[in-house]
Design a protein around this motif. Structure first.
Motif, short mmCIF file in Angstrom:
data_model
loop_
_atom_site.label_atom_id
_atom_site.label_comp_id
_atom_site.label_asym_id
_atom_site.label_seq_id
_atom_site.Cartn_x
_atom_site.Cartn_y
_atom_site.Cartn_z
N GLY A 121 0.81 -1.22 0.00
CA GLY A 121 0.00 0.00 0.00
C GLY A 121 0.84 1.27 0.00
O GLY A 121 2.06 1.24 0.15
N PRO A 122 0.17 2.41 -0.18
CA PRO A 122 0.89 3.68 -0.29
C PRO A 122 1.61 4.05 1.00
O PRO A 122 1.07 3.91 2.09
CB PRO A 122 -0.22 4.71 -0.56
CG PRO A 122 -1.45 3.92 -0.87
CD PRO A 122 -1.27 2.56 -0.28
N ALA A 123 2.84 4.55 0.84
CA ALA A 123 3.60 5.06 1.98
C ALA A 123 3.11 6.47 2.31
O ALA A 123 2.25 7.02 1.62
CB ALA A 123 5.09 5.09 1.63
N GLU A 124 3.69 7.03 3.36
CA GLU A 124 3.36 8.40 3.74
C GLU A 124 3.81 9.35 2.62
O GLU A 124 4.91 9.17 2.09
CB GLU A 124 4.13 8.72 5.02
CG GLU A 124 3.37 9.58 6.00
CD GLU A 124 4.15 9.66 7.32
OE1 GLU A 124 3.50 9.75 8.35
OE2 GLU A 124 5.39 9.61 7.32
N ASN A 125 3.04 10.36 2.33
CA ASN A 125 3.38 11.35 1.29
C ASN A 125 3.92 10.71 0.01
O ASN A 125 5.04 11.00 -0.42
CB ASN A 125 4.42 12.34 1.82
CG ASN A 125 3.94 13.03 3.08
OD1 ASN A 125 2.77 13.38 3.17
ND2 ASN A 125 4.82 13.19 4.05
N PRO A 126 3.17 9.83 -0.61
CA PRO A 126 3.68 9.17 -1.82
C PRO A 126 3.66 10.12 -3.01
O PRO A 126 2.62 10.70 -3.34
CB PRO A 126 2.69 8.02 -2.03
CG PRO A 126 1.41 8.50 -1.41
CD PRO A 126 1.79 9.43 -0.29
N GLU A 127 4.82 10.28 -3.64
CA GLU A 127 4.91 11.18 -4.81
C GLU A 127 4.56 10.35 -6.05
O GLU A 127 5.43 9.96 -6.83
CB GLU A 127 6.32 11.76 -4.91
CG GLU A 127 6.69 12.66 -3.75
CD GLU A 127 5.99 14.02 -3.83
OE1 GLU A 127 5.33 14.30 -4.85
OE2 GLU A 127 6.08 14.78 -2.85
N THR A 128 3.27 10.10 -6.21
CA THR A 128 2.86 9.19 -7.29
C THR A 128 2.96 9.85 -8.67
O THR A 128 3.26 9.17 -9.65
CB THR A 128 1.41 8.72 -7.06
OG1 THR A 128 0.58 9.87 -6.91
CG2 THR A 128 1.28 7.84 -5.84
N ALA A 129 2.72 11.16 -8.76
CA ALA A 129 2.69 11.81 -10.08
C ALA A 129 4.05 11.74 -10.78
O ALA A 129 4.13 11.32 -11.94
CB ALA A 129 2.18 13.24 -9.95
N PRO A 130 5.17 12.14 -10.12
CA PRO A 130 6.45 12.02 -10.81
C PRO A 130 6.81 10.58 -11.14
O PRO A 130 7.44 10.30 -12.16
CB PRO A 130 7.47 12.63 -9.83
CG PRO A 130 6.73 13.02 -8.61
CD PRO A 130 5.26 12.83 -8.84
N LEU A 131 6.42 9.65 -10.27
CA LEU A 131 6.74 8.24 -10.55
C LEU A 131 5.97 7.78 -11.80
O LEU A 131 6.53 7.08 -12.66
CB LEU A 131 6.38 7.36 -9.35
CG LEU A 131 6.76 5.89 -9.53
CD1 LEU A 131 8.28 5.72 -9.65
CD2 LEU A 131 6.24 5.04 -8.37
N ALA A 132 4.71 8.17 -11.90
CA ALA A 132 3.92 7.79 -13.08
C ALA A 132 4.56 8.36 -14.35
O ALA A 132 4.61 7.69 -15.38
CB ALA A 132 2.48 8.28 -12.92
N ARG A 133 5.06 9.58 -14.27
CA ARG A 133 5.72 10.18 -15.44
C ARG A 133 7.00 9.41 -15.78
O ARG A 133 7.37 9.25 -16.93
CB ARG A 133 6.04 11.65 -15.19
CG ARG A 133 4.78 12.50 -15.15
CD ARG A 133 5.08 13.95 -15.29
NE ARG A 133 5.30 14.32 -16.70
CZ ARG A 133 5.28 15.55 -17.14
NH1 ARG A 133 5.05 16.54 -16.32
NH2 ARG A 133 5.49 15.81 -18.40
N ARG A 134 7.67 8.95 -14.74
CA ARG A 134 8.89 8.14 -14.99
C ARG A 134 8.50 6.84 -15.71
O ARG A 134 9.21 6.39 -16.61
CB ARG A 134 9.59 7.84 -13.66
CG ARG A 134 10.87 7.05 -13.80
CD ARG A 134 12.01 7.90 -14.37
NE ARG A 134 13.11 7.07 -14.83
CZ ARG A 134 13.46 6.88 -16.12
NH1 ARG A 134 12.79 7.50 -17.08
NH2 ARG A 134 14.46 6.10 -16.44
N PHE A 135 7.39 6.23 -15.28
CA PHE A 135 6.92 5.01 -15.94
C PHE A 135 6.66 5.30 -17.43
O PHE A 135 6.96 4.49 -18.29
CB PHE A 135 5.63 4.50 -15.30
CG PHE A 135 5.80 3.86 -13.94
CD1 PHE A 135 7.07 3.65 -13.39
CD2 PHE A 135 4.71 3.44 -13.20
CE1 PHE A 135 7.23 3.06 -12.15
CE2 PHE A 135 4.85 2.85 -11.96
CZ PHE A 135 6.11 2.66 -11.42
N SER A 136 6.10 6.48 -17.69
CA SER A 136 5.84 6.86 -19.07
C SER A 136 7.17 6.96 -19.83
O SER A 136 7.31 6.47 -20.96
CB SER A 136 5.08 8.20 -19.07
OG SER A 136 4.88 8.64 -20.38
N GLY A 137 8.16 7.56 -19.17
CA GLY A 137 9.49 7.67 -19.78
C GLY A 137 10.12 6.31 -20.03
O GLY A 137 10.95 6.15 -20.94
#
Ligand code: SF4
Ligand code: SF4
Length: 274
Positions: free
Chosen positions: A222-238
């Protein structure tokens, strides 16, 4: 983790042998098996506490006057709902074990379906009684401690038991899987092998199991505290993942956890930045 509004219960268990129950709602039994997998430690535990009800292991005693109730599985049927309402009243501590009980689990994917699923799965769906959504236990009653994981580990359960039997909550786990990789000296699979990995936004507790086998984390704790999901999703796109694939990374085992639900939903219909 959510706290209790009744500080009096944070005192040592009143029964000479604390009364424990383990219940199952809609689930695969994997978290109960983690409990059973404690082996000799479970036998030692059975000498210290009274295991009143644990169907997977045998005892089927009455669900009354309990010190600790562990619940596996999500709320998916009216029977699940009634059982949780009644056992909450009878338990000093209620602990959810695993992704199903804590966030709705993989079966919460049906919450995202655009139309009825049952007719395509069962020949006579009218005989199945189920709730509109598959939801975590905390959506219905206060929960004292939430143990994430799919499945949880036996150590998580033992640590929770040790603390609760002394009337205290165990220390909250807030580290991310990434940190666990660094501690264990595991090379980052995303940096060195370009494997998409949810480790930067996922709670640890597993010892970075998947990266240790050259696999990306898929977020089962599950999600950790303050998960920075948006930059990670962009990295997945990259890394070459198409938007629906990015959505599926977040909308999987813990699709109902708000941080993952939000990010996954953003990518369902295409790249949100275009
Ligand atoms: S959390 Fe995972 S292992 Fe535990 S019951 Fe649910 S599906 Fe099974
Ligand atoms: S690395 Fe991620 S997916 Fe693998 S066991 Fe740990 S939390 Fe679960």
């Amino acid at each position: 983790m959510s706290g209790s509004d009744n500080p009096e219960k944070f005192s040592p268990a009143p029964h000479p042998k604390p009364r424990i129950s383990v219940l199952k709602l809609a689930s695969c039994d994997g978290c109960q098996l983690a409990f059973l997998g404690l082996g000799d430690k479970l036998l030692d535990l059975a000498g210290l506490v009274e295991i009143v009800h644990f169907a997977e292991a045998g005892p089927l005693g009455p669900l009354t006057d309990l010190d600790i109730t562990f619940i596996e599985g999500s709320l998916s049927t009216p029977e699940d709902r009634d059982l949780v309402l009644s056992v909450r009243k009878e338990s000093r501590f209620l602990v959810t074990i695993g992704a199903c009980a804590t966030s709705g689990g993989i079966q919460a994917l049906r919450n995202l379906a655009s139309g009825p699923l049952l007719p395509s799965l069962y020949p006579s769906p009218e005989v199945i009684d189920f709730l509109d959504l598959s939801t975590p236990v905390a959506s219905l009653v206060p929960v004292d401690l939430e143990l994430w994981g799919c499945p949880v580990t036996g150590e998580q359960i033992l640590e929770a038991l040790r603390s609760l039997l002394f009337g205290a909550l165990p220390p909250a786990q807030t580290d991310k899987v990434c940190l666990e990789c660094k501690r264990r000296g595991i090379a980052c699979v995303m940096v060195t092998k370009q494997i998409p990995c949810l480790g930067p936004v996922t709670l640890t507790g597993c010892g970075a199991l998947c990266p240790s086998f050259d696999r990306g984390c898929y977020g089962c704790f599950g999600p950790a505290e303050n998960p920075e999901t948006a930059p990670l999703a962009r990295r997945f796109s990259g890394l070459g993942l198409a938007p629906p694939e990015i959505a599926r990374r977040f909308l999987f085992i813990n699709s109902n956890a708000p941080a993952f639900l939000k990010e996954g939903s953003r990518w369902q219909e295409g790249d949100p930045h275009e």
